[in-house]
Design an enzyme around this catalytic site. Structure first.
Site, short mmCIF file in Angstrom:
data_model
loop_
_atom_site.label_atom_id
_atom_site.label_comp_id
_atom_site.label_asym_id
_atom_site.label_seq_id
_atom_site.Cartn_x
_atom_site.Cartn_y
_atom_site.Cartn_z
CE LYS A 72 -4.03 -2.06 2.44
NZ LYS A 72 -5.04 -1.65 3.44
CG ASP A 130 -7.92 0.56 3.38
OD1 ASP A 130 -8.70 -0.34 2.89
OD2 ASP A 130 -6.72 0.42 3.22
#
Ligand code: ATR
Length: 280
Positions: free
Chosen positions: A75, A112
């Site tokens: 990420k 997220d």
């Protein structure tokens, strides 16, 4: 009922890259929505090792993928290879969703983080002007704290076991947003019991309460919960924190909902329409 379109010469491709990926619910989630909308598209999961991250990205661009998700451990690493980053992803320093345009331009987003806002919105809560207490300042905590600050949160109380991590996050948030941040050590209960009671939302982003860890908060029986209590842990389905909050009549929001909304927000970024399936 599903009406999955046959794979054809025009089927559009989406993917998850990470390591591991075999446990992911993302393929099922996105393929269900493609079926619901009758879209000529498929979503696959690829295990990609760190040394292959850049070539995997180049391959997806070359093959005309329309978008992909990124999970652990890529990420942060992926950011350097993308053409542009959305404001939230740039501040957070992590991307979990990439949108590819016709000409192969790659833009990184962080759902997220935005998924938290969508989830709260789904419960009728706008974070602007609110006071939130957040436990945890790790990867997930950083994403949520920065996103709520970008949404105009008035005050954030950050509780963490390691105070230095919370202080670093406070500095970043106060540099880039108008949100006021206060920091408390997790072990110093008296510094935050009243603050929790006087807040609008309490959210746990730490791994305390997770089935595998066996750890638990010591303040659960001593605190008066605010109206909304969120836990991003999804195993167990309802953590001790949520069970105690529920006993006091708070509205609880479970980790499984976060999982849903990060996927739903990715789908909307790619497709420009809300996530939906025949069972939703
Ligand atoms: P994630 O990416 O899921 O957020 P992470 O970055 O490892 O995972 O962050 C884990 C969070 O849970 C951190 O806030 C961590 O606190 P520290 O910053 O002090 O490490 C917190 N955490 C993990 N185990 C904990 C424990 N036993 N007690 C208190 N906090 C804990």
């Amino acid at each position: 009922m599903k009406f999955q379109k046959e794979i054809s010469g025009t089927t559009e491709l989406y993917a998850l890259i990470g390591n591991p990926v075999s446990h992911s619910i993302s393929p099922a989630m996105h393929n269900d929505a493609f079926a619901y909308y009758g879209m000529d598209a498929r979503y696959l999961a690829f295990k990609v090792r760190s040394e292959n991250l850049e070539s995997a990205l180049k391959g997806m661009v070359a093959l005309g993928f329309k978008g992909f998700n990124v999970t652990m451990p890529h990420k942060r690493e992926i950011c350097q290879y993308l053409d542009a980053l959305a404001e939230n992803a740039a501040l957070i320093g992590a991307v979990n969703t990439v949108v590819l345009s016709e000409n192969g331009r790659t833009v990184g987003h962080n759902t997220d983080a935005s998924g938290f806002i969508s989830m709260m919105g789904d419960h009728g809560i706008a974070m602007g002007g609110k006071t939130m207490v957040q436990i945890g300042a790790g990867g997930a905590g950083r994403a949520i704290a920065i996103q709520v600050a970008l949404e105009g949160l008035k005050k954030l109380i950050l509780i963490n076991r390691t105070i230095e991590k919370a202080l670093a996050l406070k500095e970043l948030i106060e540099k880039h947003t108008d949100t006021q941040v206060e920091v408390c050590a997790l072990e110093d209960e008296k510094s935050y019991l009243d603050r929790i009671e006087n807040s609008d939302v309490l959210v746990n982003t730490s791994s305390v309460g997770m089935a595998e860890t066996g750890s638990e908060f010591s303040f659960l029986k001593k605190v008066t919960f605010p109206n909304y209590v969120v836990d991003i842990i999804y195993n167990p389905d309802e953590t001790e924190l949520l069970l105690e909050a529920k006993k006091q009549g708070a509205q609880i929001i479970k980790g499984i909902e976060m999982l849903h909304w990060q996927g739903a927000d990715a789908f909307t970024l790619w497709m420009g329409r809300p996530y939906a399936t025949s069972s939703s």
